[in-house]
Write a protein that holds these residues in place. Structure first.
Motif, mmCIF file in Angstrom:
data_model
loop_
_atom_site.group_PDB
_atom_site.id
_atom_site.type_symbol
_atom_site.label_atom_id
_atom_site.label_comp_id
_atom_site.label_asym_id
_atom_site.label_seq_id
_atom_site.Cartn_x
_atom_site.Cartn_y
_atom_site.Cartn_z
ATOM 1 N N GLU A 223 -0.688 -107.163 36.079
ATOM 2 C CA GLU A 223 -1.510 -106.113 35.464
ATOM 3 C C GLU A 223 -0.657 -105.172 34.623
ATOM 4 O O GLU A 223 -1.076 -104.705 33.562
ATOM 5 N N LEU A 224 0.549 -104.879 35.082
ATOM 6 C CA LEU A 224 1.436 -104.023 34.298
ATOM 7 C C LEU A 224 1.806 -104.697 32.976
ATOM 8 O O LEU A 224 1.815 -104.050 31.921
ATOM 9 N N VAL A 225 2.104 -105.992 33.027
ATOM 10 C CA VAL A 225 2.417 -106.727 31.798
ATOM 11 C C VAL A 225 1.203 -106.774 30.887
ATOM 12 O O VAL A 225 1.318 -106.628 29.657
ATOM 13 N N ALA A 226 0.025 -106.942 31.471
ATOM 14 C CA ALA A 226 -1.205 -106.986 30.670
ATOM 15 C C ALA A 226 -1.435 -105.670 29.931
ATOM 16 O O ALA A 226 -1.984 -105.664 28.821
ATOM 17 N N LEU A 227 -1.025 -104.565 30.515
ATOM 18 C CA LEU A 227 -1.185 -103.275 29.846
ATOM 19 C C LEU A 227 -0.405 -103.219 28.533
ATOM 20 O O LEU A 227 -0.787 -102.492 27.612
ATOM 21 N N LEU A 228 0.676 -103.968 28.459
ATOM 22 C CA LEU A 228 1.450 -103.992 27.214
ATOM 23 C C LEU A 228 0.688 -104.680 26.088
ATOM 24 O O LEU A 228 0.957 -104.435 24.912
ATOM 25 N N ILE B 248 6.972 -103.780 45.761
ATOM 26 C CA ILE B 248 6.105 -103.858 44.588
ATOM 27 C C ILE B 248 6.316 -105.184 43.864
ATOM 28 O O ILE B 248 5.352 -105.825 43.418
ATOM 29 N N GLY B 249 7.578 -105.601 43.747
ATOM 30 C CA GLY B 249 7.863 -106.862 43.073
ATOM 31 C C GLY B 249 7.263 -108.067 43.769
ATOM 32 O O GLY B 249 7.000 -109.088 43.141
ATOM 33 N N ALA B 250 7.025 -107.957 45.068
ATOM 34 C CA ALA B 250 6.432 -109.059 45.821
ATOM 35 C C ALA B 250 4.939 -109.207 45.548
ATOM 36 O O ALA B 250 4.343 -110.219 45.911
ATOM 37 N N ARG B 251 4.355 -108.223 44.909
ATOM 38 C CA ARG B 251 2.917 -108.251 44.594
ATOM 39 C C ARG B 251 2.733 -108.723 43.153
ATOM 40 O O ARG B 251 2.574 -107.913 42.236
ATOM 41 N N ARG B 252 2.744 -110.013 42.981
ATOM 42 C CA ARG B 252 2.677 -110.613 41.645
ATOM 43 C C ARG B 252 1.461 -110.152 40.846
ATOM 44 O O ARG B 252 1.585 -109.859 39.651
ATOM 45 N N PRO B 253 0.257 -110.058 41.443
ATOM 46 C CA PRO B 253 -0.898 -109.599 40.664
ATOM 47 C C PRO B 253 -0.690 -108.185 40.097
ATOM 48 O O PRO B 253 -1.166 -107.883 38.996
ATOM 49 N N LEU B 254 -0.001 -107.340 40.824
ATOM 50 C CA LEU B 254 0.252 -105.991 40.341
ATOM 51 C C LEU B 254 1.174 -106.034 39.122
ATOM 52 O O LEU B 254 0.914 -105.359 38.106
ATOM 53 N N LEU B 255 2.229 -106.831 39.195
ATOM 54 C CA LEU B 255 3.120 -106.953 38.056
ATOM 55 C C LEU B 255 2.396 -107.562 36.856
ATOM 56 O O LEU B 255 2.632 -107.169 35.707
#
Length: 205
Positions: A18-23, A9-16
């Motif tokens: 999006e998680l930060v954007a949710l904050l 999961i950590g290797a998928r930068r766009p996914l991370l």
């Protein structure tokens, strides 16, 4: 939350991202708490922490800590801060948001709404100084009253082991500073005869 999946999961930068954007999205207790839970699990894998820092997670997390009045959100946000603090890259990000001062304010008696927030703040400071070394310790000690604040927490009967470890780190750094200053002053005395023998500096009028 499966440990085996954290690296993938950590290797998928766009996914991370999006998680930060949710904050930063409009307040939603459920969405924010879910994002924080996911980020906490991701940050348990150390190589992911630097990626989260580069994506602006530190700024987003401290924004929640400062502005969000919901106790559960602040508790979860400080828990993630404690994990993200455990990488060398976090120190500069903390400087940008005055993160050390904010955490020390939470460590002070009455500074946090719940004991868990106070413990998370102490854990974050400990992880920061462990990962950041002397520069991070200096950053903490530069805040007035930092050592006394941490000592008060460590002496609390309900204090976490992290608070005691943080106090030991700060006290050790303070002693090293004193020794370095003493060595420097001794060196001046030995190299400068006017300092070594003050009487020789008298003037004749």
């Amino acid at each position: 939350c499966a440990e085996a999946h954290r690296a993938a999961i950590g290797a998928r930068r766009p996914l991370l991202a999006e998680l930060v954007a949710l904050l930063r999205a409009p307040p939603s207790t459920r969405a924010t708490k879910d994002a924080l839970k996911a980020l906490f699990a991701v940050a348990l894998y150390p190589p992911n922490r630097a990626t989260l820092v580069s994506l602006g997670a530190v700024q987003a997390l401290f924004a929640l800590v400062i502005t969000d009045p919901r106790h559960g959100i602040v508790e979860d946000a400080t828990a993630v801060v404690a994990q993200v603090a455990g990488c060398a890259e976090s120190l500069e990000a903390f400087r940008w948001v005055s993160g050390v001062r904010i955490l020390l304010d939470l460590v002070e008696p009455g500074g946090a709404e719940t004991p868990r927030v106070r413990e998370n703040a102490a854990a974050a400071l400990l992880n920061l100084v462990v990962a950041g070394g002397e520069p991070a310790v200096a950053e903490v000690l530069a805040v007035g009253g930092a050592e006394e604040t941490v000592r008060e927490l460590a002496e609390d009967s309900a204090a976490s082991p992290e608070a005691e470890a943080l106090l030991r780190a700060l006290e050790g750094a303070a002693r090293r500073r004193e020794h370095r200053l003493a060595d420097f002053l001794n060196g001046l005395v030995q190299s400068d005869p006017y300092i070594a023998s003050p009487s020789s500096a008298s003037t004749h009028g």
